[in-house]
Design an enzyme around this catalytic site. Structure first.
Site, PDB file in Angstrom:
ATOM      1  CD  GLU A  62      15.037  35.704 -16.775  1.00  0.00           C
ATOM      2  OE1 GLU A  62      13.944  36.198 -16.488  1.00  0.00           O
ATOM      3  OE2 GLU A  62      16.010  35.726 -15.997  1.00  0.00           O
TER       4      GLU A  62
HETATM    5  C1  NGO Z   1      13.415  33.990 -13.149  1.00  0.00           C
HETATM    6  C2  NGO Z   1      14.848  34.327 -13.494  1.00  0.00           C
HETATM    7  C3  NGO Z   1      15.726  34.523 -12.276  1.00  0.00           C
HETATM    8  C4  NGO Z   1      15.038  35.425 -11.261  1.00  0.00           C
HETATM    9  C5  NGO Z   1      13.697  34.828 -10.901  1.00  0.00           C
HETATM   10  C6  NGO Z   1      12.948  35.692  -9.914  1.00  0.00           C
HETATM   11  C7  NGO Z   1      14.427  32.146 -13.897  1.00  0.00           C
HETATM   12  C8  NGO Z   1      14.587  30.754 -14.298  1.00  0.00           C
HETATM   13  N1  NGO Z   1      15.224  33.127 -14.234  1.00  0.00           N
HETATM   14  O1  NGO Z   1      13.454  32.558 -13.073  1.00  0.00           O
HETATM   15  O2  NGO Z   1      16.965  35.063 -12.662  1.00  0.00           O
HETATM   16  O3  NGO Z   1      15.832  35.521 -10.114  1.00  0.00           O
HETATM   17  O4  NGO Z   1      12.883  34.639 -12.038  1.00  0.00           O
HETATM   18  O5  NGO Z   1      11.710  35.176  -9.558  1.00  0.00           O
END
Ligand code: NGO
Length: 519
Positions: free
Chosen positions: A333
């Site tokens: 992300e």
């Molecule tokens: C995503 C995000 C995390 C969040 C999570 C919540 C990934 C790999 N990055 O998973 O920062 O905490 O969802 O479900």
């Protein structure tokens, strides 16, 4: 005691149980309720009884084997009250004793074991000490559920006679704990390790940094914890592990044959670092600490050389206190990082990890870059990224968010958790096969399976346990047990029977209506 009062699921598989008429209190012993389900189990029709006169004999001089013997004595002590001696004498044990020994059967590999239980003995053998440790968990589960109680239980400690030969399907199986969104202290992590070990898991990934907190002492960059560790989601006081505390966690894990994978998430999810050191920001200005739950707004300044010095120092210190072969580089992300900056950044970070003698793991987005040989991509959301990683020859850690995220709510009434990926009821968490989930990613491409617990909504150990149980045993089974011979309809019975065991372990688990609980 009258045998007819035994619950119907109690397996009276063997003629030896006829003697239950004379026993102090019967044991609900069964070969049918093991989780993860062993590769092969044969009932012998006999019953072994552990008594105050039993000892644990350990063959050979291997210190790890002795340690496993002592671990078994320690876990059996509170509920039985027996001070079982660990004997390292080389003599053949008399009837009534337990024997642990290594044997030269390479087909059992790192974690496989054989267990033979007769009227006279419990004999556990393995190729490696880790296999003995996994087998010890089977011995625990073959005893009545009361064995996990913290105080003395006046029952007879019988074990169903059997021959078990068992080994895992995947060589890495475990969980992830996000200690960045909410901080959890050493004792909580140790309890989590105990519970992972109970289900034969061998990996704990610690998500040590994120926007809301930096949780590991880095001596060359002390403000990371002084400032970056000082809060958490919701504005609580946060916290961090000193390097000595981290080493203590690593040792506790190693004693349970569990590998710790530490993660420093980057280039996004870095607000805690950016708030601690102005020079990590492109505008040389420290950000404010952040206690909300948005994602995707922060980035390290990928163009500055100091950023790579920072990463080199952090991974250098972390590599020195992490005996396991992996360092997790995050990579998810990074919406605030331009793609043309992200690619050279992740490429360079992989080189830094390699320089420190470790293998890099990253969330599936890292497949957008050129992967170093042996880098591992963790599939969480994007199957195209994961297939690209496979195309580049990488192996995949399977953590599909809509199946394996422990922070997903069970259903719309769950008091904790998120649901952006799915509601994951206990059946849904169990009914999937890592080797067939994504077309083009097969058994041989899979490095392991991991169930992540993100903690935006989770702030105490009780909450962890509520989200993790009863889904974790299912992930443990998916990772360990052969696919053939198991399925939800029979698993839910075994899981239901674990209700009593989880309760004895003090776990306040979610009582899913889909499971016939026996408590
Ligand atoms: C995503 C995000 C995390 C969040 C999570 C919540 C990934 C790999 N990055 O998973 O920062 O905490 O969802 O479900």
């Amino acid at each position: 005691m009258n045998c007819k009062h035994l619950p119907s699921l109690v397996a009276i598989l063997f003629s030896g149980m006829m003697s239950c008429v004379n026993k102090p209190q019967t044991a609900s012993i069964s070969l049918d309720n093991l989780i993860p389900k062993p590769a092969s189990v044969k009932a012998s029709g006999e019953v072994f009884e552990l008594t105050t006169a039993s000892s644990i004999f350990v063959e050979g001089q291997d210190q790890d084997v002795l340690r496993v013997g002592q671990f078994l004595a320690d876990v059996l002590k509170p509920a039985t009250g027996f001070a079982l001696k660990v004997v390292n004498s080389g003599e053949t044990p008399a009837p009534g004793n337990i024997l642990l020994a290594l044997k030269a059967d390479t087909s059992l590999r790192e974690e496989g074991y054989e267990l033979s239980v007769t009227r006279d003995h419990v004999k556990l053998t393995a190729y490696k000490p880790a296999g003995l440790f996994r087998g010890v968990q089977t011995i625990r589960q073959l005893l009545p559920a009361e064995i996990e109680m913290p105080d003395i239980q006046h029952i007879s400690w019988q074990i169903a006679g059997s021959t078990i030969r068992d080994y895992p399907l995947y060589s890495l199986r475990g969980g992830m704990l996000d200690v960045a969104r909410h901080f959890f202290g050493v004792e909580d992590v140790k309890r989590y390790l105990d519970l992972l070990a109970f289900y034969k898991m061998n990996l704990l990934h610690l998500h040590l940094s994120d926007d809301q907190g930096w949780r590991i002492e880095i001596k060359s960059w002390p403000n990371l914890t002084a400032q970056g560790g000082s809060t958490e989601v919701g504005g609580g006081k946060g916290g961090f592990y000193t390097q000595d505390q981290y080493k203590d966690i690593v040792k506790y894990a190693a004693d349970r044959f569990i590998t710790i994978i530490p993660e420093i998430d980057m280039p996004g999810h870095t607000n805690a670092a950016l708030a601690s050191y102005p020079e990590l920001n492109c505008n040389d200005t420290a950000t404010k600490l952040y206690t909300g739950t948005e994602v995707g707004f922060s980035t390290l300044c990928t163009k500055k050389e100091i950023t790579y010095k920072f990463i080199d120092d952090v991974f250098g210190e972390l590599a020195a206190i992490t005996p396991g072969p992996y360092l997790h580089i995050g990579g998810d992300e990074s919406h605030a990082t331009k793609k043309e900056d992200y690619i050279p950044f992740v490429t360079r970070v992989q080189e830094i990890v390699k320089k420190h003698g470790k293998l890099a793991i990253g969330w599936d987005e890292i497949a957008l870059t050129k992967l170093q040989p042996n880098t591992i991509a963790q599939f969480w959301a994007d199957s195209a990224n994961s297939k690209e990683a496979v195309r580049q020859g990488a192996r995949i850690m399977m953590s599909p968010a809509n199946k394996a995220y422990l922070d997903m709510q069970y259903d719309s009434t769950s008091r904790l958790g998120l649901h952006w990926a799915a509601y994951i009821e206990v059946d849904s968490a169990y009914i999937w096969n890592p080797a067939t989930l994504v077309q083009g990613i097969g058994y041989n491409n899979i490095f392991g399976i991991e169930a992540p617990l993100w903690t935006e909504t989770i702030s105490k150990m009780d909450d962890i346990e509520y989200m993790v149980f009863p889904r974790l045993p299912g992930y443990a089974e998916i990772g360990w047990s052969p696919v053939a011979g198991r399925g939800w309809d029979e698993y839910k019975i075994r899981l239901g029977n674990h209700g009593r065991r989880m309760k004895s372990l003090g776990i306040d688990f979610y009582r899913s209506k889909l499971v016939p609980w026996v408590e």
